[in-house]
Design a protein around this motif. Structure first.
Motif, short mmCIF file in Angstrom:
data_model
loop_
_atom_site.label_atom_id
_atom_site.label_comp_id
_atom_site.label_asym_id
_atom_site.label_seq_id
_atom_site.Cartn_x
_atom_site.Cartn_y
_atom_site.Cartn_z
N LEU A 14 38.82 33.47 47.72
CA LEU A 14 37.65 33.00 47.01
C LEU A 14 38.11 32.28 45.75
O LEU A 14 38.94 32.79 45.00
CB LEU A 14 36.75 34.18 46.64
N GLY A 15 37.59 31.07 45.55
CA GLY A 15 37.92 30.32 44.35
C GLY A 15 37.26 30.92 43.12
O GLY A 15 36.58 31.93 43.19
N GLU A 22 26.61 34.35 42.99
CA GLU A 22 27.25 33.71 44.13
C GLU A 22 28.48 34.51 44.58
O GLU A 22 28.76 34.60 45.78
CB GLU A 22 27.64 32.28 43.79
N LEU A 23 29.21 35.07 43.61
CA LEU A 23 30.35 35.91 43.94
C LEU A 23 29.91 37.09 44.79
O LEU A 23 30.52 37.40 45.82
CB LEU A 23 31.04 36.42 42.67
N ALA A 24 28.85 37.75 44.35
CA ALA A 24 28.33 38.90 45.09
C ALA A 24 27.90 38.46 46.49
O ALA A 24 28.18 39.14 47.48
CB ALA A 24 27.18 39.55 44.34
N THR A 123 36.94 43.67 40.04
CA THR A 123 35.52 43.70 39.68
C THR A 123 34.79 42.44 40.12
O THR A 123 34.08 41.81 39.36
CB THR A 123 35.37 43.99 38.17
N GLY A 124 35.02 42.08 41.38
CA GLY A 124 34.27 40.99 41.98
C GLY A 124 34.89 39.61 41.89
O GLY A 124 34.43 38.69 42.55
N THR A 125 35.93 39.46 41.13
CA THR A 125 36.47 38.11 40.96
C THR A 125 37.52 37.75 42.00
O THR A 125 37.85 36.57 42.14
CB THR A 125 37.08 37.94 39.55
N PRO A 149 28.90 26.19 48.43
CA PRO A 149 29.66 25.17 49.16
C PRO A 149 30.86 25.75 49.90
O PRO A 149 31.40 26.79 49.51
CB PRO A 149 30.13 24.22 48.04
N PRO A 150 31.30 25.08 50.95
CA PRO A 150 32.46 25.56 51.71
C PRO A 150 33.75 25.56 50.87
O PRO A 150 34.71 26.24 51.23
CB PRO A 150 32.57 24.59 52.89
N THR A 151 33.74 24.83 49.78
CA THR A 151 34.92 24.82 48.90
C THR A 151 35.03 26.10 48.07
O THR A 151 35.98 26.25 47.31
CB THR A 151 34.85 23.60 47.96
N ALA A 152 34.09 27.03 48.23
CA ALA A 152 34.16 28.31 47.52
C ALA A 152 35.39 29.08 47.93
O ALA A 152 35.95 29.85 47.15
CB ALA A 152 32.90 29.13 47.77
N PHE A 153 35.84 28.88 49.19
CA PHE A 153 37.06 29.53 49.69
C PHE A 153 38.13 28.48 49.85
O PHE A 153 37.85 27.36 50.24
CB PHE A 153 36.79 30.20 51.03
N VAL A 154 39.35 28.88 49.59
CA VAL A 154 40.51 28.01 49.81
C VAL A 154 41.49 28.76 50.71
O VAL A 154 41.49 29.99 50.76
CB VAL A 154 41.20 27.60 48.48
#
Length: 158
Positions: A14-15, A22-24, A123-125, A149-154
């Protein structure tokens, strides 16, 4: 027929460009996609920040799960009851605990055939997942439905 849990996996991270909500959501969607792949899961009932009010009851349930494991003899009385709490992802109430706490815990993990497929920490990051191609498509679709967005993951470079 090929099961979506079978096949080669790609590790994604996760970026750091997401808002807390959004992280949650990313943690939730990843767990929902990976649920059928996870054979064993564990969670720590600790956070580096205060537990959000909406998850306090799940935190209390997690601690109860840890205490129950001691009573059943599955854990030593010397073990920290808040660390490494086993979660049966096929049991809906236990899975709800994992869903609620994973975005806020210092550590949660899910394993399949001795391989890590889900790791949440800091803690979620921090969120790392190992997904099949079909699971990756499903995850990206689920995130897009929530405006992430799909760029949330790398791709994990390791």
């Amino acid at each position: 027929m090929i099961n979506q849990d079978d096949g080669p996996r790609r590790a994604l991270l996760l970026g750091d460009s997401l808002e807390p909500a959004e992280l949650a959501r990313a943690h939730h969607e990843a767990l929902l996609v990976l649920r059928s792949s996870i054979e064993t899961a564990h969670i720590d009932a600790y956070s580096d920040a205060a537990w959000p009010q909406e998850v306090v009851s799940f935190y209390e349930r997690a601690l109860s799960m840890g205490r129950d494991a001691v009573v059943r003899g599955a854990r030593s009385v010397k073990d920290d009851p808040g660390m490494g709490i086993d979660v049966d992802v096929h049991d809906d109430p236990q899975f709800e605990v994992l869903l609620a706490l994973a975005p806020h815990t210092i550590h949660a993990e899910g394993w399949r055939e001795g391989q890590l497929v889900f790791s949440a920490s800091d803690t979620g990051t921090a969120l790392w997942v190992a997904v099949t191609q079909q699971q990756e498509v499903e995850l990206m679709s689920r995130l897009a439905a929530h405006g992430i967005p799909p760029t949330a993951f790398v791709v994990d470079p390791k």
